[in-house]
Scaffold this active site. Structure first.
Site, short mmCIF file in Angstrom:
data_model
loop_
_atom_site.label_atom_id
_atom_site.label_comp_id
_atom_site.label_asym_id
_atom_site.label_seq_id
_atom_site.Cartn_x
_atom_site.Cartn_y
_atom_site.Cartn_z
N ARG A 171 117.67 71.62 3.15
CA ARG A 171 118.87 70.82 2.92
C ARG A 171 118.64 69.31 3.08
NH1 ARG A 171 119.84 75.12 1.17
NH2 ARG A 171 121.63 76.48 1.63
N GLU B 216 126.22 70.20 7.04
CA GLU B 216 125.65 70.27 5.69
C GLU B 216 126.51 69.45 4.73
OE1 GLU B 216 124.56 73.69 2.38
OE2 GLU B 216 124.22 74.09 4.49
N SER C 89 129.12 75.63 2.20
CA SER C 89 128.77 75.81 3.61
C SER C 89 128.99 74.50 4.37
CB SER C 89 127.31 76.23 3.74
OG SER C 89 127.12 77.50 3.16
#
Length: 305
Positions: free
Chosen positions: A167, A298, A216
């Site tokens: 990420r 995130e 998410s």
């Protein structure tokens, strides 16, 4: 007021950003620039005073813009940056092309980018965040990107120079990705499309796809995506530690952690950016108190509170 360069695209002052994000929150940007092509983008950035901040924005699928707005020029790419082409085992996609569209076009050509099918957002964001699911990542197939730097210079950057990790990437925040090239494994088009339908069905069964969310909310503490396999281990998944802290369905004003999937922060109706971010921070605090695990966001949060 800062003098703005002449453009061929659309340059809008005090542009509200709430309607451009999936969570539908946030104040205005000082300016929103929508270039018609790479030449327009390059010339604009070269002529823009160096002290004016720039924020590249995709389709707003993984973003909270705070209620005070963004003191910057927000750059949002559109039709001039969404072409998709396939040749041999290469797929070239504009940064504004939706991940799902790229997956489908690749499958039509017998190329396997199926993991992109269920990822919300566009290719520019997928590269910058090394998007992934089912154990596959953008880094696995990316070969290079084209980008325009803050001074208007154009660059071709090998994937290795982006230092893609879980990420994350080390791409300069002011760099605007314009396209990406992928090297995709071959596959049978019919089988690839069938696999994507299975993935969509699994996603819809487990995630609140009909609610206003930004995907998410927190990164998995284990440092990798769910694999989707039956033997996947859930001990260090963000949803698991949130659930164990008793936060499934937790609310703050119009913000809520989804009942269906507790790692999804949703706008349940009339939420402010402050409520969404505030609930996320409360979740982080309570998860740490319960398990000693520090959840990392995130979702990107930008702008003034």
């Amino acid at each position: 007021m800062t003098r703005m360069p002449e453009v061929r695209g659309r340059l809008t002052p005090d542009r509200p950003l709430n309607e451009l994000t999936w969570l539908r929150v946030g104040g205005p940007a000082d300016w929103l620039f929508q270039p018609v092509d790479e030449d327009d983008l390059s010339a604009f950035l070269a002529d823009l005073p160096a002290d004016v901040p720039v924020f590249p924005m995709g389709v707003g699928s993984n973003l909270i813009v705070r209620d005070g707005g963004l003191h910057a020029v927000v750059i949002r790419l559109g039709r001039g940056f969404n072409d998709i082409s396939c040749g041999g085992t290469c797929v070239t996609a504009g940064a504004a092309a939706l991940d799902a569209h790229v997956a489908r076009r690749a499958a039509d050509a017998g190329l396997d980018l199926t993991f992109l099918r269920t990822i919300p957002g566009s290719i520019g964001g997928a590269v910058r965040m090394n998007a992934g699911c089912y154990g596959s990542y953008t880094a696995d197939v990316l070969t290079e990107v084209r980008a325009v730097s803050r001074d208007g210079e154009r660059h071709t950057i090998p994937a290795a120079d982006l230092h893609l990790a879980y990420r994350s990437s080390r791409l300069d925040p002011g760099m605007v990705i314009t396209s990406a090239v992928f090297e995709a494994p071959r596959g049978d088009p019919e089988e690839l499309h069938a696999r994507m339908e299975e993935q969509l069905a699994k996603r819809d069964a487990t995630q609140p796809t009909k609610d206003r969310s930004a995907g998410s909310t927190f990164r998995n503490p284990a440092g990798f995506s769910s694999t989707g396999r039956d033997d996947d281990v859930h001990d260090l998944k963000a949803w698991k530690v949130i659930d164990e802290a008793g936060l499934r369905g937790a609310r703050l004003g119009g913000a809520q952690m989804s009942e269906k999937h507790p790692n999804f922060l949703i706008n349940a109706g009339g939420a402010t950016a402050a409520e969404l971010e505030g609930l996320g921070e409360e979740v982080r605090k309570k998860v740490y108190a319960k398990s000693g695990i520090t959840l990392e966001w995130e979702i990107m949060r930008v702008g003034e509170k």
